[in-house]
Design an enzyme around this catalytic site. Structure first.
Site, mmCIF file in Angstrom:
data_model
loop_
_atom_site.group_PDB
_atom_site.id
_atom_site.type_symbol
_atom_site.label_atom_id
_atom_site.label_comp_id
_atom_site.label_asym_id
_atom_site.label_seq_id
_atom_site.Cartn_x
_atom_site.Cartn_y
_atom_site.Cartn_z
ATOM 1 N N ASN A 108 0.849 -1.189 0.000
ATOM 2 C CA ASN A 108 0.000 0.000 0.000
ATOM 3 C C ASN A 108 0.885 1.239 0.000
ATOM 4 O O ASN A 108 1.959 1.240 0.592
ATOM 5 C CB ASN A 108 -0.829 0.030 1.286
ATOM 6 N N LYS A 189 -4.216 4.083 -6.992
ATOM 7 C CA LYS A 189 -4.424 3.333 -5.738
ATOM 8 C C LYS A 189 -4.067 4.208 -4.541
ATOM 9 O O LYS A 189 -4.737 4.169 -3.508
ATOM 10 C CB LYS A 189 -3.597 2.042 -5.767
HETATM 11 O O1 KPL Z 1 -6.476 -0.823 0.261
HETATM 12 C C1 KPL Z 1 -7.337 -0.613 1.079
HETATM 13 C C2 KPL Z 1 -6.906 -0.686 2.505
HETATM 14 O O2 KPL Z 1 -7.720 -0.928 3.376
HETATM 15 O O3 KPL Z 1 -5.700 -0.502 2.740
HETATM 16 C C3 KPL Z 1 -8.728 -0.236 0.679
HETATM 17 C C4 KPL Z 1 -8.777 -0.129 -0.819
HETATM 18 C C5 KPL Z 1 -9.104 1.068 1.307
HETATM 19 C C6 KPL Z 1 -9.725 -1.308 1.032
HETATM 20 O O4 KPL Z 1 -9.994 -1.379 2.376
#
Ligand code: KPL
Length: 308
Positions: A108, A189
Site C-alpha cells: 500500500n 491506488k
Molecule cells: O487498500 C485498502 C486498505 O484498506 O488498505 C482499501 C482499498 C481502502 C480497502 O480497504
C-alpha cells in the site's frame, strides 16, 4: 511455463494469498516469516463465500536463519508483501545475494523503493493489487474479495522479462496486467488509500460509512490536492477519475474495515508515511499546498503517538 523458485517476504494476508495460488500453479514457494521457525505448512484458503476451501503446502523459512540464506542461491523471483515501512529492514539481510534476481514490491502507498539502497542494475518491479484478504491464523487465509493486480518496471530490467513475470502471476491469480507506466496505477491506488484509510481510522468506521454527506468535503479536498499534484507530475489522472474510483471502492468494500482502521484500532504503526505523508512530501517539493492531506496525516500521527 517452467516452475519457479519464488521467495515471498511478508507472511501477512496478501503474502499467504499469493503463496497459495502460486503453489497451486506449480511453483515452489518459500515464505519468509519473522514469527515461525522453518517448516513445511499445510495452508487452507477460504473463498469469500466460505464455501470453497482449498489446501496447499508450502515452505516457511525463518527470517535470517542459515537455511534461509542458503536457499537464496536458487531463487528465481522475489515478491515482497510486507507493510511499506517494513520493506527496507525485511529486504536488507538478503538484497546483496539477490542482486540479479527480479524483486516485486507489492504494498500500500508509495515511496518505499526510495528508502532502499539499490544497485542501479537490481531488477525491481512495482505492483498494486485490489484483492481483499484476511489472515485467520497461521494456517488459514480468507480471500475476502476478488480483485486485480497491475505490475510494471521500476528499474533494471527489460520489458520482455517483466512480461514473463507478469505471465507467471497471471497464471496463478488472474487478472494481472502489465503496465508500461505503472506510476499511473500506483497513483490511482494511492489516491484511494489517501481518501479512505485515514478517515476510517480516525472515525473508527467501515469503508461504506464514508458515503455519508459529512465526509464528502474532506474526500473531495484530498482528491483535488492529489489531482493538482499528478497534473504537475504529468501523470494522466484527473480529479473525476479519482473521485469515481474512490466512490466505487467505498461501495465495493462497504462492509470492510480499511487496513489503517485496523492498524490504529490494534495500536500498530500505520502506513500513513507512505500514503497521505507521501502526498504531503511530494507536494512540498513542488511548492504545492495540501491542507486536507496534511490534516489527515497529522491526525494519524497524533493517534500513533499515543501508543506505548
Ligand atoms: O487498500 C485498502 C486498505 O484498506 O488498505 C482499501 C482499498 C481502502 C480497502 O480497504
Amino acid at each position: 511455463m517452467t516452475n519457479k523458485n519464488i521467495l515471498i517476504i511478508g507472511n501477512g494476508a496478501i503474502g499467504t494469498l499469493w503463496a497459495h495460488y502460486l503453489t497451486q500453479a506449480g511453483h515452489h514457494i518459500h515464505l519468509i516469516s519473522r514469527r515461525q521457525s522453518s517448516q513445511t505448512i499445510d495452508h487452507t484458503l477460504l473463498q469469500h463465500d466460505g464455501e470453497l476451501a482449498l489446501n496447499q503446502q508450502f515452505r516457511i523459512l525463518e527470517h535470517q536463519s542459515t537455511s534461509t540464506l542458503n536457499a537464496l542461491a536458487n531463487i528465481d523471483l522475489v515478491l515482497v508483501t510486507t507493510k511499506s515501512y517494513q520493506i527496507k529492514p525485511a529486504l536488507a539481510p538478503y538484497i546483496k545475494q539477490l542482486q540479479h534476481c527480479p524483486i516485486i514490491l507489492l504494498h500500500n502507498g508509495m515511496g518505499a523503493i526510495d528508502t532502499l539502497d539499490l544497485a542501479s542494475r537490481q531488477p525491481i518491479l512495482l505492483a498494486t493489487t485490489s484483492h481483499g484478504a484476511l489472515r485467520q491464523d497461521a494456517h488459514t487465509t480468507l480471500h475476502t474479495g476478488q480483485g486485480k493486480t497491475m505490475i510494471g518496471i521500476a528499474q533494471g530490467m527489460s520489458e520482455h522479462d517483466a512480461k514473463m513475470i507478469t505471465a507467471v502471476l497471471e497464471n496463478a491469480l488472474p487478472p494481472v496486467t502489465y503496465c508500461t507506466d505503472i506510476n499511473q496505477a500506483l497513483w490511482q491506488k494511492l489516491a484511494i488509500n489517501c481518501a479512505i484509510n485515514a478517515l476510517t481510522a480516525i472515525n473508527n468506521c467501515r469503508n461504506g460509512e464514508l458515503a455519508q454527506q459529512q465526509y464528502q468535503a474532506t474526500i473531495n479536498g484530498v482528491l483535488s490536492e492529489i489531482s493538482q499534484l499528478t497534473q504537475r507530475l504529468n501523470i494522466a489522472l484527473n480529479y473525476q477519475q479519482l473521485r469515481d474510483s474512490v466512490t466505487e471502492v467505498i461501495a465495493l468494500t462497504a462492509t470492510n474495515f480499511s487496513s489503517m482502521q485496523q492498524d490504529i484500532k490494534y495500536k500498530r504503526r500505520s502506513e500513513i508515511e507512505y500514503i497521505n505523508g507521501y502526498v504531503v512530501r511530494q507536494a512540498k517539493a513542488l511548492n504545492l499546498k495540501t491542507p486536507f492531506n496534511e490534516q489527515l496525516y497529522l491526525a494519524i500521527k497524533v493517534l500513533e503517538s499515543q501508543f506505548s
